[in-house]
Design an enzyme around this catalytic site. Structure first.
Site, mmCIF file in Angstrom:
data_model
loop_
_atom_site.group_PDB
_atom_site.id
_atom_site.type_symbol
_atom_site.label_atom_id
_atom_site.label_comp_id
_atom_site.label_asym_id
_atom_site.label_seq_id
_atom_site.Cartn_x
_atom_site.Cartn_y
_atom_site.Cartn_z
ATOM 1 N N LYS A 94 0.845 -1.211 0.000
ATOM 2 C CA LYS A 94 0.000 0.000 0.000
ATOM 3 C C LYS A 94 0.872 1.249 0.000
ATOM 4 C CE LYS A 94 -3.600 -2.573 2.312
ATOM 5 N NZ LYS A 94 -3.899 -3.203 3.584
ATOM 6 N N GLN B 142 -5.751 -2.554 9.919
ATOM 7 C CA GLN B 142 -5.161 -3.723 9.253
ATOM 8 C C GLN B 142 -5.562 -4.989 10.012
ATOM 9 O OE1 GLN B 142 -3.144 -3.493 6.302
ATOM 10 N NE2 GLN B 142 -3.560 -5.682 6.292
ATOM 11 N N ASP C 162 -12.151 1.073 4.001
ATOM 12 C CA ASP C 162 -12.226 -0.392 3.909
ATOM 13 C C ASP C 162 -13.686 -0.871 3.847
ATOM 14 O OD1 ASP C 162 -10.425 -2.384 3.542
ATOM 15 O OD2 ASP C 162 -10.101 -2.830 5.665
#
Ligand code: NAP
Length: 290
Positions: A49, A93, A116
């Site tokens: 990322k 995460q 997300d």
């Protein structure tokens, strides 16, 4: 004629578009990634990322919290990021340690920064097809891949194998929202092979190396392999500790390729596109008022 659904080509096109949109922005959009602990796979994904962000002119702020952190401290950290104007997107995460309440932590994320797509606000928006919410990156990537190759979704029978919150369920809604008819399969599904064979489009997200063999598919089908599995390079699935490894999908590529009309490879299919989809969500977040 067989068509390879190459995700790298689509990723590169999205990358170019994102760069064009981001470069004129006065402030670099910041994606904050909150990591708890030091999971090796997570470290790899975060590095991917960061690299992608650099290539498009965005920034990743990596916030690393210790394994033993208490839930209140994670929530306080997210609230701090919610209040930070420069931070346009926040990603927790996963996985996080089992002692933390994942739902409570995710729910703390400002829905305008939920790149997300996991807060209840985002889920509700996907559920009601309001189109202004954030769609989880992997589901978005699968749809982008099919759109790029001109595969029509409306009216098609889509079979998805896998019903996880991160992949299968958002994919189910994404396809329904595009007027496909969807069958969502899982480990308790009866007659899985027969059901899979009946699909126009088969999407596999199981997490089992080369699970889908030629017995699951039929001629002319479009097959998308979401799986990412690291296996010993010599092909023996059972040797967990072998250092020399390679990535394979959930579909037995060489075998399935001889039957179907189109198939995405692993690596080089959905994987590269997922990161690009996340940063599309970050750009969406810059002006988000959900
Ligand atoms: P997961 O949470 O473990 O879910 C796996 C799903 O597969 C579950 O719904 C499970 O059914 C189902 N399943 C397991 N064994 C099955 C069987 N024998 N028959 C039918 N269904 C079965 O996994 P996930 O997070 O969705 O990930 C799936 C795969 O996608 C993994 O390889 C992962 O690495 C990969 N992935 C890729 C990306 C990407 O960017 N390309 C992103 C995320 C994940 P039950 O619900 O009944 O247990």
């Amino acid at each position: 004629m067989f068509k390879l659904l190459d995700g790298k080509v689509v990723r590169d096109e999205i990358k170019g578009n994102l760069r064009t949109v981001i470069l004129p922005m006065k402030e670099k959009p910041v994606l904050a990634i909150v990591q708890v602990g030091d999971n090796a796979e997570s470290n790899t994904y975060i590095e991917q990322k960061k690299k992608f962000a650099e290539q498009i002119g965005a920034e990743v702020r990596h916030v690393r919290l210790p394994d033993a952190v208490v839930e209140d401290a994670v929530i306080a950290q997210i609230n701090e990021l919610n209040a930070d104007r420069a931070v346009k997107g926040i990603l927790l995460q996963l996985p996080i340690p089992a002692g933390l309440n994942k739902e409570a932590v995710i729910e703390t994320i400002d829905p305008n920064k939920d790149v997300d797509g996991l807060t209840s606000t985002s889920v509700k928006k996907l559920w009601s097809n309001t189109k202004d919410g954030f769609v989880p990156a992997t589901a978005k990537a699968v749809i982008s891949l099919l759109d790029y190759y001109g595969i029509i979704l409306e009216g098609k029978h889509v079979v998805i194998i896998g019903r996880s919150e991160l992949v299968g369920k958002p994919l189910f809604l994404s396809f329904i929202n595009r007027n496909a008819t969807v069958t969502l399969c899982h480990s308790k599904t009866n007659n899985l092979k027969e059901t899979s064979q009946k699909a126009d489009i088969l999407v596999v997200a199981v997490g089992d190396p080369e699970f889908v063999t030629k017995d699951f598919v039929s001629q002319g089908q479009v097959v998308v392999d979401v799986g990412i599995n690291s296996v010993p390079a010599n092909g023996n699935k059972l040797q967990e500790e072998v250092a020399d490894r390679r990535l394979v999908g959930d579909v037995k590529f060489d075998e399935v390729k001889t039957v179907v009309g189109a198939l995405s490879p692993v690596p080089g299919g959905v994987g590269p596109l997922t990161v690009a989809s996340l940063f599309e969500n970050l750009v969406q977040a810059v002006n988000s008022r959900v």
